[in-house]
Design an enzyme around this catalytic site. Structure first.
Site, PDB file in Angstrom:
ATOM      1  N   SER A 188       0.947  -1.080   0.104  1.00 12.31           N
ATOM      2  CA  SER A 188       0.259  -0.069  -0.371  1.00 12.31           C
ATOM      3  C   SER A 188       0.787   1.192   0.294  1.00 12.31           C
ATOM      4  O   SER A 188       1.893   1.205   0.462  1.00 12.31           O
ATOM      5  CB  SER A 188      -1.192  -0.005   1.374  1.00 12.31           C
ATOM      6  N   TYR A 201      -2.210  -0.919  10.475  1.00 11.38           N
ATOM      7  CA  TYR A 201      -1.916  -1.408   9.037  1.00 11.38           C
ATOM      8  C   TYR A 201      -1.367  -0.874   7.917  1.00 11.38           C
ATOM      9  O   TYR A 201      -0.393  -2.011   7.331  1.00 11.38           O
ATOM     10  CB  TYR A 201      -3.356  -0.757   7.982  1.00 11.38           C
TER      11      TYR A 201
END
Length: 307
Positions: A188, A201
């Site tokens: 990400s 995350y």
């Protein structure tokens, strides 16, 4: 002393020019490979007969499964929901006439990998897409505000980190033996810098990026390509953000990202995300880390999901 200062300024100047030159060369390489040459279908077909996609029933994973089937590979879909597996497998088979094999597992569990290994045995796996992932909460929040925090910590580490290592362990030996293979690890853009309100995350995605690049350094001489893709916003049930200039549809992002396969060991996957990554990296940390910025990020994501 004056001469020493002159030498220091000259060295800084040379360093700045070299840094700028390297960024320009990287940009030119990206534009040439993605806009003029791309990567031919024959390249992906040459890796092997099968592409394995984790989290292959939604979003980016589903788009990769469809795209690789269109490019002539058979597909192994691995996900937790039987009904979705059957639905996506039928869609791919009807659209492309390629073989599709499904494996139903829940990646929050640690005892699933023997079952996966047994179902992959005998397949010539040329491509692995480590796509499965989860976020702690539907909306961004501070670490201690996560719901059911103990379970969430265990689950997100199992899904975002353990799955990447274990799936790589399963497929890499045969790739090394055949001297060819492609592993795409979907990290990400939030792994670029510490990311408040997404701290757990983003930290798991940093692990994926470092593991991916380390493995590439170890096995590139064996003919295996391991690339970490670092998308920012892509429309999905997990992101809940509508498409726009920056936010890509999964199908568009996947097609663009495959043209980046030879760009290097890490890539944002499309030009808008490359630009966003560069701009985001130039924002002073004290701005991003401020309470006001964190609150605005939470509000923005919540409002985008509602609109």
């Amino acid at each position: 002393m004056e001469n020493l200062l002159d030498d220091v300024f000259i060295l800084f100047g040379i360093f700045a020019i070299l840094t700028f030159f390297l960024k320009v060369m990287k940009c030119l390489k990206y534009l040439i490979l993605t806009n003029w040459y791309g990567v031919p279908n024959s390249f992906f077909n040459s890796m092997g007969e099968w592409a394995v996609v984790t989290g292959g029933t939604d979003g980016i994973g589903k788009a990769y499964a469809h795209e690789f089937a269109k490019r002539g590979l058979n597909i192994v879909l691995i996900s937790r929901t039987k009904e979705k597996l059957i639905k996506v497998a039928d869609e791919i088979e009807q659209a492309t006439r390629r073989k599709v094999k499904t494996i139903q597992v829940n990646f929050t569990k640690r005892d699933i990998y023997q079952h996966i290994e047994e179902n992959l045995r005998g397949l010539e796996i040329g491509i692995l897409v480590n796509n499965v992932g989860m976020m702690p909460n539907p909306n961004p929040c501070r670490f201690l505000e996560m719901a059911d925090i103990d379970k969430t910590i265990n689950d997100i580490i199992a899904v975002n980190m353990v799955s990447v290592v274990k799936m790589t362990q399963l497929v890499l030996p045969k790739m090394k033996e055949r001297q060819k293979g492609l592993i795409l690890n979907i990290s990400s853009g939030v792994a670029n810098t510490p990311c408040p309100v997404y701290c757990l995350y983003s930290s798991t995605k940093v692990f994926m990026e470092r593991f991916s690049r380390g493995c590439q350094a170890e096995y590139c001489s064996e003919g295996v390509i391991i690339q970490c893709l670092m998308p920012y916003t892509v429309t999905s049930k997990m992101s809940r953000i509508k498409p726009g200039v920056i936010t890509q549809m999964p199908e568009d992002y996947v097609r663009k990202s495959l043209d980046c396969t030879l760009v290097g060991d890490r890539c944002h996957g499309c030009l808008p995300h490359e630009i966003l990554g560069y701009v985001y990296g130039k924002i002073p940390r004290w701005i991003i880390y401020s309470d006001e910025a964190q609150d605005k990020m939470v509000d923005y994501v919540q409002n985008s999901a509602r609109s």
